[in-house]
Every structure is written in structure tokens, then in C-alpha cells.
Design a protein around this motif. Structure first.
Motif, PDB file in Angstrom:
ATOM      1  N   TYR A  18      -5.644  -4.449   9.710  1.00  0.00           N
ATOM      2  CA  TYR A  18      -6.269  -3.315   9.039  1.00  0.00           C
ATOM      3  C   TYR A  18      -7.529  -3.723   8.292  1.00  0.00           C
ATOM      4  N   ASP A  57     -12.341   8.379   6.932  1.00  0.00           N
ATOM      5  CA  ASP A  57     -11.983   7.482   8.037  1.00  0.00           C
ATOM      6  C   ASP A  57     -10.712   6.679   7.755  1.00  0.00           C
ATOM      7  N   TYR A  58     -10.260   6.676   6.520  1.00  0.00           N
ATOM      8  CA  TYR A  58      -9.123   5.844   6.142  1.00  0.00           C
ATOM      9  C   TYR A  58      -7.828   6.642   6.175  1.00  0.00           C
ATOM     10  N   ASN A  59      -6.815   6.037   6.774  1.00  0.00           N
ATOM     11  CA  ASN A  59      -5.552   6.715   7.012  1.00  0.00           C
ATOM     12  C   ASN A  59      -4.544   6.537   5.890  1.00  0.00           C
ATOM     13  N   TYR A  60      -4.624   5.427   5.198  1.00  0.00           N
ATOM     14  CA  TYR A  60      -3.618   5.094   4.191  1.00  0.00           C
ATOM     15  C   TYR A  60      -4.284   4.860   2.846  1.00  0.00           C
ATOM     16  N   GLN A 118       2.552   1.849  10.060  1.00  0.00           N
ATOM     17  CA  GLN A 118       2.593   2.476   8.742  1.00  0.00           C
ATOM     18  C   GLN A 118       2.333   1.420   7.678  1.00  0.00           C
ATOM     19  N   ARG A 158      -7.411   1.181   7.159  1.00  0.00           N
ATOM     20  CA  ARG A 158      -7.541   1.820   8.466  1.00  0.00           C
ATOM     21  C   ARG A 158      -7.424   0.740   9.521  1.00  0.00           C
TER      22      ARG A 158
END
Length: 123
Positions: free
Chosen positions: A32, A109-112, A1, A99
């Protein structure tokens, strides 16, 4: 996270410079890929710049090439966007994103994501 917090936005005249910073939480920051995107009112979010997790690979959008640069400091868990020769068209909310894989230019494509910081360039 990973949690991301941007800073450094503001109002600047055309031709001026700003430096955006993104502070990341988490002990695996260096794993990341990091990127900056921007979104102007009524427009889709667009890619600005990205940097690989280890730093040596970077990519900058054609619209900002030669004016913007991206860098990271893994020891401080930060990524920066140096913006020079700013134009009114650069006005947007700028977002930091992360990511845990190779860098890409697609927002999906990016998670955060950070909350964004406003950049306004006056003519």
C-alpha cells in the motif's frame, strides 16, 4: 482490507515538534501507498505527505516541505510523520490513509482511513 490507527497528536508550542504514527493491520501493508492528510475546522482535507509502497518515492506538500518528513517501517506495519518547526497554521486533525496503488495527493483516491489525531499548535 487495512485498518489504520493514528497516534501522537497533542498540543505543542510554535516551533516545537511532534511525531505522528499510524499503525496498520493486515499482512499486505507493504503493498500500500501511505499518506497523511489534514483538515482544519471549516477547511477541506488537504494533502500533507505520501510514501510509495516500497518506500523510495515520497512527496511532501509545499506548505510543509523542509519541516515535515514521512517514513515507513514495513516490518512493523507503521508509517510516521515527523513534524518540526510547527506553526499555528499546522493546527488540524491529521489522518493516515492507504491505497493499493501508486501514491497520489488526492484524498478521494485513498480507500482506507484512520480516525484522525488532533494536532494543536499554540502561538
Amino acid at each position: 482490507q487495512v485498518q489504520l490507527v493514528e497516534s501522537g497528536g497533542g498540543l505543542v508550542q510554535a516551533g516545537g515538534s511532534l511525531r505522528l504514527s499510524c499503525a496498520a493491520s493486515g499482512r499486505t501493508f507493504s503493498s500500500y501507498a501511505m499518506a497523511w492528510f489534514r483538515q482544519a475546522p471549516g477547511k477541506e482535507r488537504e494533502f500533507v505527505a505520501a510514501l510509495s509502497f516500497s518506500g523510495p518515492t515520497s512527496y511532501v506538500a509545499d506548505s510543509v516541505a523542509g519541516r515535515f518528513s514521512i517514513s515507513r517501517d514495513n516490518a512493523k506495519n507503521t508509517v510516521a510523520l515527523q513534524m518540526n518547526s510547527l506553526k499555528p497554521d499546522d493546527t488540524a486533525v491529521y489522518y493516515c490513509a492507504a491505497r493499493r496503488q501508486i501514491l497520489t495527493i488526492k484524498p478521494s483516491d485513498y480507500n482506507y482511513w484512520g480516525q484522525g489525531t488532533q494536532v494543536t499548535v499554540s502561538s
